[in-house]
Scaffold this motif. Structure first.
Motif, PDB file in Angstrom:
ATOM      1  N   ALA A  81      59.966  56.264 -40.206  1.00  8.42           N
ATOM      2  CA  ALA A  81      60.629  55.968 -38.933  1.00  8.42           C
ATOM      3  C   ALA A  81      59.629  55.330 -37.956  1.00  8.42           C
ATOM      4  O   ALA A  81      59.968  54.365 -37.255  1.00  8.42           O
ATOM      5  N   GLN A  82      58.410  55.840 -37.938  1.00 11.58           N
ATOM      6  CA  GLN A  82      57.367  55.258 -37.092  1.00 11.58           C
ATOM      7  C   GLN A  82      57.054  53.825 -37.524  1.00 11.58           C
ATOM      8  O   GLN A  82      56.880  52.939 -36.690  1.00 11.58           O
ATOM      9  N   MET A  83      57.011  53.587 -38.848  1.00 12.97           N
ATOM     10  CA  MET A  83      56.763  52.237 -39.365  1.00 12.97           C
ATOM     11  C   MET A  83      57.890  51.290 -38.961  1.00 12.97           C
ATOM     12  O   MET A  83      57.646  50.131 -38.622  1.00 12.97           O
ATOM     13  N   LEU A  84      59.131  51.777 -38.996  1.00 13.69           N
ATOM     14  CA  LEU A  84      60.278  50.949 -38.645  1.00 13.69           C
ATOM     15  C   LEU A  84      60.234  50.507 -37.181  1.00 13.69           C
ATOM     16  O   LEU A  84      60.759  49.454 -36.832  1.00 13.69           O
ATOM     17  N   LEU A  85      59.607  51.316 -36.348  1.00 14.58           N
ATOM     18  CA  LEU A  85      59.469  50.944 -34.940  1.00 14.58           C
ATOM     19  C   LEU A  85      58.461  49.805 -34.761  1.00 14.58           C
ATOM     20  O   LEU A  85      58.558  49.029 -33.812  1.00 14.58           O
ATOM     21  N   GLN A  86      57.512  49.687 -35.674  1.00 17.21           N
ATOM     22  CA  GLN A  86      56.439  48.709 -35.568  1.00 17.21           C
ATOM     23  C   GLN A  86      56.708  47.418 -36.333  1.00 17.21           C
ATOM     24  O   GLN A  86      56.342  46.346 -35.894  1.00 17.21           O
ATOM     25  N   ALA A  87      57.322  47.523 -37.516  1.00 22.49           N
ATOM     26  CA  ALA A  87      57.418  46.385 -38.426  1.00 22.49           C
ATOM     27  C   ALA A  87      58.824  45.800 -38.466  1.00 22.49           C
ATOM     28  O   ALA A  87      59.791  46.450 -38.097  1.00 22.49           O
ATOM     29  N   ARG A  88      58.929  44.592 -38.976  1.00 21.04           N
ATOM     30  CA  ARG A  88      60.175  43.828 -39.016  1.00 21.04           C
ATOM     31  C   ARG A  88      61.188  44.317 -40.051  1.00 21.04           C
ATOM     32  O   ARG A  88      62.386  44.276 -39.792  1.00 21.04           O
ATOM     33  N   PRO A  89      60.765  44.719 -41.244  1.00 19.67           N
ATOM     34  CA  PRO A  89      61.771  45.022 -42.281  1.00 19.67           C
ATOM     35  C   PRO A  89      62.754  46.112 -41.867  1.00 19.67           C
ATOM     36  O   PRO A  89      62.378  47.092 -41.235  1.00 19.67           O
ATOM     37  N   ARG A  90      64.002  45.906 -42.260  1.00 20.91           N
ATOM     38  CA  ARG A  90      65.034  46.921 -42.044  1.00 20.91           C
ATOM     39  C   ARG A  90      65.206  47.755 -43.302  1.00 20.91           C
ATOM     40  O   ARG A  90      65.825  48.805 -43.267  1.00 20.91           O
ATOM     41  N   ILE A  91      64.699  47.218 -44.403  1.00 16.88           N
ATOM     42  CA  ILE A  91      64.793  47.876 -45.700  1.00 16.88           C
ATOM     43  C   ILE A  91      63.409  47.890 -46.325  1.00 16.88           C
ATOM     44  O   ILE A  91      62.710  46.876 -46.294  1.00 16.88           O
ATOM     45  N   TYR A  92      63.043  49.029 -46.876  1.00 13.69           N
ATOM     46  CA  TYR A  92      61.773  49.133 -47.583  1.00 13.69           C
ATOM     47  C   TYR A  92      62.034  49.445 -49.049  1.00 13.69           C
ATOM     48  O   TYR A  92      62.765  50.392 -49.358  1.00 13.69           O
ATOM     49  N   PRO A  93      61.441  48.673 -49.964  1.00 10.86           N
ATOM     50  CA  PRO A  93      61.493  49.064 -51.370  1.00 10.86           C
ATOM     51  C   PRO A  93      60.698  50.370 -51.542  1.00 10.86           C
ATOM     52  O   PRO A  93      59.658  50.556 -50.912  1.00 10.86           O
ATOM     53  N   VAL A  94      61.215  51.237 -52.385  1.00 13.15           N
ATOM     54  CA  VAL A  94      60.523  52.480 -52.711  1.00 13.15           C
ATOM     55  C   VAL A  94      59.957  52.296 -54.114  1.00 13.15           C
ATOM     56  O   VAL A  94      60.696  51.976 -55.047  1.00 13.15           O
ATOM     57  N   VAL A  95      58.644  52.457 -54.244  1.00 10.32           N
ATOM     58  CA  VAL A  95      57.975  52.222 -55.519  1.00 10.32           C
ATOM     59  C   VAL A  95      57.198  53.458 -55.954  1.00 10.32           C
ATOM     60  O   VAL A  95      56.736  54.237 -55.127  1.00 10.32           O
ATOM     61  N   ASP A  96      57.057  53.591 -57.288  1.00  2.00           N
ATOM     62  CA  ASP A  96      56.236  54.682 -57.805  1.00  2.00           C
ATOM     63  C   ASP A  96      54.762  54.292 -57.673  1.00  2.00           C
ATOM     64  O   ASP A  96      54.434  53.226 -57.134  1.00  2.00           O
ATOM     65  N   ASP A  97      53.877  55.130 -58.175  1.00  2.00           N
ATOM     66  CA  ASP A  97      52.446  54.878 -58.022  1.00  2.00           C
ATOM     67  C   ASP A  97      51.963  53.648 -58.798  1.00  2.00           C
ATOM     68  O   ASP A  97      50.866  53.160 -58.562  1.00  2.00           O
TER      69      ASP A  97
END
Length: 140
Positions: free
Chosen positions: A94-110
Motif C-alpha cells: 500500500a505504501q508502494m502504491l502511494l509512491q509508484a505509478r503501477p496500479r497492478i503488481y505482478p507477484v513473483v516467487d523467489d
C-alpha cells in the motif's frame, strides 16, 4: 493489526502476455480479462516486463494514424516490471502504491516466476477487511 500477506489477496489467474505478441492481441486479452494491465513473461514464466492499457492505447493510436505494421508487446512494455513477493506485506505494498505509478503488481516467487497479480482494489479490500475486523473486536 496482524500481518496481511499479498498471497491472501492476489489474483491467481492473471492475464499473461508474451514479448512477441502483437499489441492488438494483448489488448484483446486485457479486455476479455477485465484487467487494466498484465505481466509480460518469457518462455520459463519469468516476468520480463509489464504492459498497461495506457501503453497499448498510445501505440494503437500511433499505429492507426501512421498505418504502421504490427507492433509487438516488447516495444511498449515497461521494463523492468515492479514486482512483489507472495509473502510481502499488503501494508508495505500500500505504501508502494502511494509512491509508484503501477496500479497492478505482478507477484513473483523467489525465482522471478509469475504466481499472480495484485491491484489497488485488492489492497484496499485487504485493509478494509482488517480494519472492520479490528472494529468488531473493539465493539465486543
Amino acid at each position: 493489526m496482524e500481518s496481511l500477506k499479498v498471497s491472501d489477496y492476489m489474483n491467481t489467474h492473471p492475464v499473461k502476455l508474451g514479448e512477441e505478441m502483437p499489441v492488438a492481441e494483448a489488448v484483446e486479452r486485457l479486455l476479455q480479462s477485465g484487467q487494466t494491465g498484465g505481466p509480460v513473461i518469457d518462455v520459463k514464466g519469468k516476468v520480463v516486463g509489464f504492459v498497461s492499457e495506457q501503453d497499448c492505447l498510445q501505440r494503437m493510436i500511433e499505429s492507426s494514424y501512421y498505418r504502421e505494421q504490427v507492433c509487438r508487446v516488447k516495444e511498449v512494455m515497461t521494463t523492468p516490471a515492479l514486482t512483489v513477493k507472495p509473502y510481502s506485506s499488503v501494508l508495505e505494498l500500500a505504501q508502494m502504491l502511494l509512491q509508484a505509478r503501477p496500479r497492478i503488481y505482478p507477484v513473483v516467487d523467489d525465482d522471478g516466476v509469475l504466481v499472480g497479480t495484485i491491484n489497488r482494489a485488492a489492497v484496499l479490500r485487504a485493509i478494509d477487511l482488517q480494519l472492520r475486523s479490528g472494529y468488531q473486536k473493539m465493539a465486543s
